[in-house]
Design a protein around this motif. Structure first.
Motif, PDB file in Angstrom:
ATOM      1  N   VAL A  57       0.864  -1.186   0.000  1.00 37.61           N
ATOM      2  CA  VAL A  57       0.000   0.000   0.000  1.00 37.61           C
ATOM      3  C   VAL A  57       0.894   1.228   0.000  1.00 37.61           C
ATOM      4  CG1 VAL A  57      -1.809   1.294   1.183  1.00 37.61           C
ATOM      5  CG2 VAL A  57      -1.753  -1.204   1.373  1.00 37.61           C
ATOM      6  N   LYS A  58       0.610   2.167  -0.886  1.00 33.08           N
ATOM      7  CA  LYS A  58       1.241   3.481  -0.781  1.00 33.08           C
ATOM      8  C   LYS A  58       0.263   4.426  -0.109  1.00 33.08           C
ATOM      9  CE  LYS A  58       3.337   7.494  -2.805  1.00 33.08           C
ATOM     10  NZ  LYS A  58       3.435   8.441  -3.932  1.00 33.08           N
ATOM     11  N   ASP A  59       0.648   4.908   1.050  1.00 29.96           N
ATOM     12  CA  ASP A  59      -0.185   5.818   1.830  1.00 29.96           C
ATOM     13  C   ASP A  59       0.284   7.246   1.591  1.00 29.96           C
ATOM     14  OD1 ASP A  59      -1.532   7.270   3.750  1.00 29.96           O
ATOM     15  OD2 ASP A  59      -0.349   6.481   5.428  1.00 29.96           O
ATOM     16  N   SER A  60      -0.491   7.974   0.781  1.00 31.65           N
ATOM     17  CA  SER A  60      -0.171   9.371   0.470  1.00 31.65           C
ATOM     18  C   SER A  60      -1.225  10.318   1.031  1.00 31.65           C
ATOM     19  CB  SER A  60      -0.055   9.562  -1.048  1.00 31.65           C
ATOM     20  OG  SER A  60       1.078   8.904  -1.544  1.00 31.65           O
ATOM     21  N   ALA A  61      -1.884   9.907   2.110  1.00 28.83           N
ATOM     22  CA  ALA A  61      -2.940  10.743   2.677  1.00 28.83           C
ATOM     23  C   ALA A  61      -2.399  11.878   3.523  1.00 28.83           C
ATOM     24  CB  ALA A  61      -3.892   9.880   3.507  1.00 28.83           C
ATOM     25  N   GLY A  62      -1.181  11.735   4.052  1.00 27.91           N
ATOM     26  CA  GLY A  62      -0.663  12.750   4.970  1.00 27.91           C
ATOM     27  C   GLY A  62      -1.390  12.768   6.289  1.00 27.91           C
ATOM     28  N   ASP A  63      -1.926  11.614   6.695  1.00 24.21           N
ATOM     29  CA  ASP A  63      -2.684  11.470   7.941  1.00 24.21           C
ATOM     30  C   ASP A  63      -1.959  10.439   8.804  1.00 24.21           C
ATOM     31  OD1 ASP A  63      -4.442  10.811   9.977  1.00 24.21           O
ATOM     32  OD2 ASP A  63      -6.171  10.503   8.682  1.00 24.21           O
ATOM     33  N   TRP A  64      -1.205  10.899   9.800  1.00 24.16           N
ATOM     34  CA  TRP A  64      -0.373  10.001  10.575  1.00 24.16           C
ATOM     35  C   TRP A  64      -1.194   8.982  11.356  1.00 24.16           C
ATOM     36  CZ3 TRP A  64       3.688   7.435  10.574  1.00 24.16           C
ATOM     37  CH2 TRP A  64       4.289   6.913  11.724  1.00 24.16           C
ATOM     38  N   THR A  65      -2.391   9.353  11.781  1.00 25.32           N
ATOM     39  CA  THR A  65      -3.245   8.389  12.492  1.00 25.32           C
ATOM     40  C   THR A  65      -3.582   7.209  11.586  1.00 25.32           C
ATOM     41  OG1 THR A  65      -4.203  10.108  13.897  1.00 25.32           O
ATOM     42  CG2 THR A  65      -5.452   8.064  13.674  1.00 25.32           C
ATOM     43  N   TYR A  66      -3.957   7.505  10.335  1.00 25.78           N
ATOM     44  CA  TYR A  66      -4.218   6.433   9.369  1.00 25.78           C
ATOM     45  C   TYR A  66      -2.958   5.601   9.148  1.00 25.78           C
ATOM     46  CZ  TYR A  66      -5.313   4.139   4.914  1.00 25.78           C
ATOM     47  OH  TYR A  66      -5.507   3.218   3.913  1.00 25.78           O
TER      48      TYR A  66
END
Length: 299
Positions: free
Chosen positions: A172-181
């Motif tokens: 998964v590439k997480d590019s949301a910029g949401d550290w909790t996620y």
């Protein structure tokens, strides 16, 4: 996976150079890829958000793949390809094009036109995508970038897809910029997926918490610095300061402006509509910051 370390490592979210007529500048592209790989990147990622992937048609994609192949770039080891399409037909065409080239992995975004869709609907789309690829389905990295697609990938959906297609879903590439996620994703999947963090400001912490690396736009600029973050989990305050500055602007034009500044090559400023290039003043502001925090581009 990086054969020497067993980890995904650092992939440059490659920016795309253009000629004045808007066609892809294949010579500049090839030189830049070679520089990225020689300067610390384990791979490069074509056709992603930083590379204006959704604005590149099938012919341009084929030309870019052909140019890198012609330059001797080993796709199985060093090239990830973005699959970003609203229709299943187009997504399959992009995926098969990359698989024909023997790409290392596919970075697959969800269908993005209809908003407010359910996890069941997204599961059905990804299931159809993987099933229609058949035996070719492999090394799929799910692309979570809701700021652009407006279609988030829930932790539950990711787990469901991994359980249904364990041989096909690799990361998964997480590019949301949401550290909790990001923390929730790492807690759920650090042991069975390559979790890749797009926000370089939290990348070191994510690596220490089990993340396998990044597909990073900043790797167009300072791959050596990012390699230390990705492979050693070492914090880099200068990198955080630069990312904070870039996020004050439209990101893709800002990255291209920085590449233009760092290389002294104004051709990198060109973007495809509907994006607009950075202004002269904003380019200078970012350039001055870059010079202050990174005296040596290759450091």
């Amino acid at each position: 996976m990086n054969q020497s370390t067993g980890r995904f490592g650092l992939s440059c979210a490659l920016t795309t150079p253009y000629h004045e007529d808007g066609s892809v500048d294949l010579a500049r592209l090839t030189r830049h890829v070679a520089w990225c790989l020689a300067s610390g990147c384990d791979s490069v990622t074509l056709f992603g958000t930083t590379g204006e992937g959704p604005l590149l048609g099938h012919v341009a994609r084929e030309q870019m793949i052909g140019a890198l192949k012609g330059a001797g770039i080993d796709f199985r080891s060093h090239v990830v390809g973005g699959v970003i399409a609203a229709s299943l037909h187009d997504a399959l065409a992009q995926a098969n094009q990359l698989l024909d080239a023997d790409a290392r992995a596919l970075l697959v975004a969800p269908p993005f036109y209809f908003k407010g869709v359910s996890d069941d609907g997204l599961f059905a789309w990804f299931s159809s995508f993987i099933t229609k690829l058949g035996d070719r389905a492999r090394d799929i990295i799910l692309y979570h970038i809701p700021s652009v697609t407006a279609i988030p990938l829930s932790i539950e959906l990711i787990g469901r897809l991994k359980a249904a297609f364990p041989q096909a879903i690799a990361g998964v590439k997480d590019s949301a910029g949401d550290w909790t996620y990001s923390q929730q994703l790492l807690a759920a999947h650090r042991d069975d997926l390559a979790v890749l963090i797009g926000d370089e400001r939290v990348l070191a912490q994510a690596v220490r918490d089990g993340g396998q690396g990044a597909i990073s736009g900043m790797a167009n600029l300072v791959p050596g610095r990012l390699r230390t973050v990705v492979h050693q989990g070492r914090d880099d305050a200068a990198l955080v300061e630069l990312v904070d500055a870039v996020l004050r602007y439209p990101v893709t034009p800002a990255v291209k402006a920085l590449v233009s500044h760092a290389t002294g090559d104004s051709a990198w400023l060109t973007v495809r509509a509907p994006l607009l290039p950075m202004s002269v003043a904003d380019t200078a502001t970012l350039g001055h910051l870059f010079d202050r925090v990174f005296a040596d581009r290759a450091a």
